[in-house]
Design an enzyme around this catalytic site. Structure first.
Site, mmCIF file in Angstrom:
data_model
loop_
_atom_site.group_PDB
_atom_site.id
_atom_site.type_symbol
_atom_site.label_atom_id
_atom_site.label_comp_id
_atom_site.label_asym_id
_atom_site.label_seq_id
_atom_site.Cartn_x
_atom_site.Cartn_y
_atom_site.Cartn_z
ATOM 1 N N HIS A 149 41.197 34.491 57.076
ATOM 2 C CA HIS A 149 41.439 33.052 57.059
ATOM 3 C C HIS A 149 42.488 32.605 58.060
ATOM 4 C CE1 HIS A 149 40.137 29.782 53.960
ATOM 5 N NE2 HIS A 149 39.931 29.425 55.206
ATOM 6 N N ASP B 136 38.810 27.970 48.157
ATOM 7 C CA ASP B 136 39.581 29.221 48.233
ATOM 8 C C ASP B 136 40.259 29.464 46.877
ATOM 9 O OD1 ASP B 136 41.603 30.352 51.055
ATOM 10 O OD2 ASP B 136 41.334 31.328 49.108
ATOM 11 N N HIS C 85 43.059 30.745 46.947
ATOM 12 C CA HIS C 85 44.441 30.619 47.436
ATOM 13 C C HIS C 85 44.626 29.318 48.238
ATOM 14 C CE1 HIS C 85 43.123 34.918 47.369
ATOM 15 N NE2 HIS C 85 44.262 35.087 46.701
ATOM 16 N N ASP D 217 46.754 29.209 50.969
ATOM 17 C CA ASP D 217 46.940 29.590 52.390
ATOM 18 C C ASP D 217 47.843 28.594 53.114
ATOM 19 O OD1 ASP D 217 45.149 31.453 51.570
ATOM 20 O OD2 ASP D 217 43.534 30.908 52.946
ATOM 21 N N HIS E 299 47.003 35.270 57.151
ATOM 22 C CA HIS E 299 45.851 34.688 56.432
ATOM 23 C C HIS E 299 46.299 33.847 55.228
ATOM 24 C CE1 HIS E 299 45.211 38.292 53.400
ATOM 25 N NE2 HIS E 299 46.426 37.786 53.323
ATOM 26 N N ASP F 294 36.563 30.206 52.020
ATOM 27 C CA ASP F 294 37.000 31.597 51.838
ATOM 28 C C ASP F 294 36.106 32.184 50.758
ATOM 29 O OD1 ASP F 294 40.257 33.136 51.476
ATOM 30 O OD2 ASP F 294 38.303 33.916 50.890
ATOM 31 N N ASP G 102 36.461 34.445 48.852
ATOM 32 C CA ASP G 102 37.148 34.837 47.607
ATOM 33 C C ASP G 102 37.314 33.663 46.644
ATOM 34 O OD1 ASP G 102 40.507 35.146 49.078
ATOM 35 O OD2 ASP G 102 39.607 33.411 48.106
ATOM 36 N N GLU H 207 36.775 35.882 55.301
ATOM 37 C CA GLU H 207 37.239 36.889 54.344
ATOM 38 C C GLU H 207 36.095 37.735 53.775
ATOM 39 O OE1 GLU H 207 40.388 37.742 53.909
ATOM 40 O OE2 GLU H 207 41.419 36.041 54.797
HETATM 41 N N1 LIG Z 1 49.443 33.809 48.972
HETATM 42 C C1 LIG Z 1 49.234 35.197 49.447
HETATM 43 C C2 LIG Z 1 47.734 35.555 49.516
HETATM 44 C C3 LIG Z 1 47.000 34.928 50.660
HETATM 45 C C4 LIG Z 1 45.474 35.132 50.589
HETATM 46 C C5 LIG Z 1 44.808 34.753 51.883
HETATM 47 C C6 LIG Z 1 43.352 34.376 51.745
HETATM 48 O O1 LIG Z 1 43.172 33.232 50.965
HETATM 49 O O2 LIG Z 1 42.853 34.003 52.982
HETATM 50 C C7 LIG Z 1 49.932 35.393 50.779
HETATM 51 O O3 LIG Z 1 50.452 34.417 51.331
HETATM 52 O O4 LIG Z 1 49.970 36.531 51.257
HETATM 53 MN MN LIG Z 2 41.878 31.992 52.351
HETATM 54 MN MN LIG Z 3 41.623 33.422 49.492
HETATM 55 MN MN LIG Z 4 42.524 38.378 54.697
#
Ligand SMILES: N[C@@H](CCCCC(O)O)C(=O)O
Ligand SMILES: [Mn+2]
Ligand SMILES: [Mn+2]
Ligand SMILES: [Mn+2]
Length: 301
Positions: free
Chosen positions: A83, A106, A108, A110, A123, A214, A216, A259
């Site tokens: 992402h 998503d 998340h 992000d 990401h 995304d 996920d 992703e």
């Molecule tokens: N919030 C977490 C997880 C991020 C997940 C990224 C995905 O949604 O692209 C981070 O900042 O590492």
């Molecule tokens: Mn994402």
């Molecule tokens: Mn995500």
């Molecule tokens: Mn990733």
């Protein structure tokens, strides 16, 4: 990759090869090819931001590619990659279409800044580089100076949130960014979520939609082959409904599908389930209907 109005048959390289372009429901498809990224030696973290130089230059190349697709009049389909590529995709889209609305599907948000990120993985940060209201919170990073904020907080809607960091939740609340977490999806149902999403983004001016999807966002039982799976996600049906609803607005201008990561699939089935879901989501963006479709010029024999 991008789509226009005439029928065309095209298939792509792995893992997208079953993405038979005839599925694009009478859309002409032009494959703009793979954006090649350079390896960057000694790409040491800046603060806790990992691989800034590689990610910055990759997104600069992607931005130019998306800009070219939009200048050719296509709806752009960006097949990721992770992402962090939304930085280049949305930047390139905004270079061609000044005012955008962004629908971010998503688990998340992000939206960590380089200073709030708990992992330093970019990401989890792409939105922070793109939003006008966060510009003052972004430190200078190598190969990031080309990025200009291009989206306003009021033009963003999140759908599918269920794993948001405390700092991100603070940012979302502070900026008043609209979001439908899985709680709202459960409470309202996906059709109400989509009705409200479109009313909201079109409330003032009807802006072209950048859909950043995304994989996920879907429940891991559907799309396990991804980097940061989170239980309690969208069903396949809810995920596809989002794309069908956005397609019928006629305002879809670019879509990211990111992703999808075959390396994170434990079995071939997990990989194909994830890729097939991603393919069906994109098909929904371009008019594939679960009731069925037939070519406009179809004549019964
Ligand atoms: N919030 C977490 C997880 C991020 C997940 C990224 C995905 O949604 O692209 C981070 O900042 O590492
Ligand atoms: Mn994402
Ligand atoms: Mn995500
Ligand atoms: Mn990733």
């Amino acid at each position: 990759l991008s789509c226009k109005e005439k029928p065309n048959r095209q298939t792509l390289g792995p893992p997208w090869n079953e993405f038979d372009m005839m599925y694009m429901n009478g859309c002409a498809v032009k494959d703009y090819g793979n954006v090649t990224f350079e390896e960057v030696a000694n790409d040491e973290p800046i603060g806790n931001v990992k691989r800034p130089r590689a990610v910055g230059s990759a997104n600069q190349r992607l931005s130019a590619a998306v800009h070219a697709v939009k200048n050719d009049g296509y709806t752009c389909v960006m097949l990721g990659g992770d992402h962090s590529l939304a930085i280049g995709s949305i930047q390139g889209h905004a270079a061609a279409k000044k005012d955008l609305s962004v629908v971010w599907v998503d688990a998340h948000a992000d939206i960590n800044t380089p200073l709030t990120s708990p992992t330093g993985n970019i990401h989890g940060q792409p939105m922070s580089y793109l939003i006008h209201e966060l510009h003052s919170k972004i430190p200078v990073l190598p190969n990031f100076s080309w990025i200009k904020p291009c989206v306003s907080a009021k033009d963003i809607v999140y759908i599918g949130l269920r794993d948001v960091d405390p700092e991100e939740h603070h940012i979302l609340t502070l900026l008043g960014i609209k979001g439908y977490s899985m709680t709202e999806v459960d409470r309202l149902g996906i059709s109400k979520v989509m009705e409200e999403t479109c009313d909201y983004i079109f409330s003032k001016v009807k802006k072209p939609i950048h859909l950043s999807y995304d994989i996920d966002a879907l429940d891991p039982s559907i799309s396990p082959a991804t980097g940061t799976p989170v239980v309690g996600g969208l069903t396949y049906r809810e995920g596809v409904y989002i794309t069908e609803h956005i397609c019928q607005t006629g305002m879809l201008s670019a879509v990211d599908m990111v992703e999808v990561n075959p390396k994170r699939g434990k079995t071939e089935d997990e990989i194909s389930s994830t890729v097939n879901a991603a393919v069906d989501l994109i098909r929904g963006c371009f008019g594939r209907l679960r009731e069925g479709n037939h070519p406009a010029d179809y004549k019964m024999p």
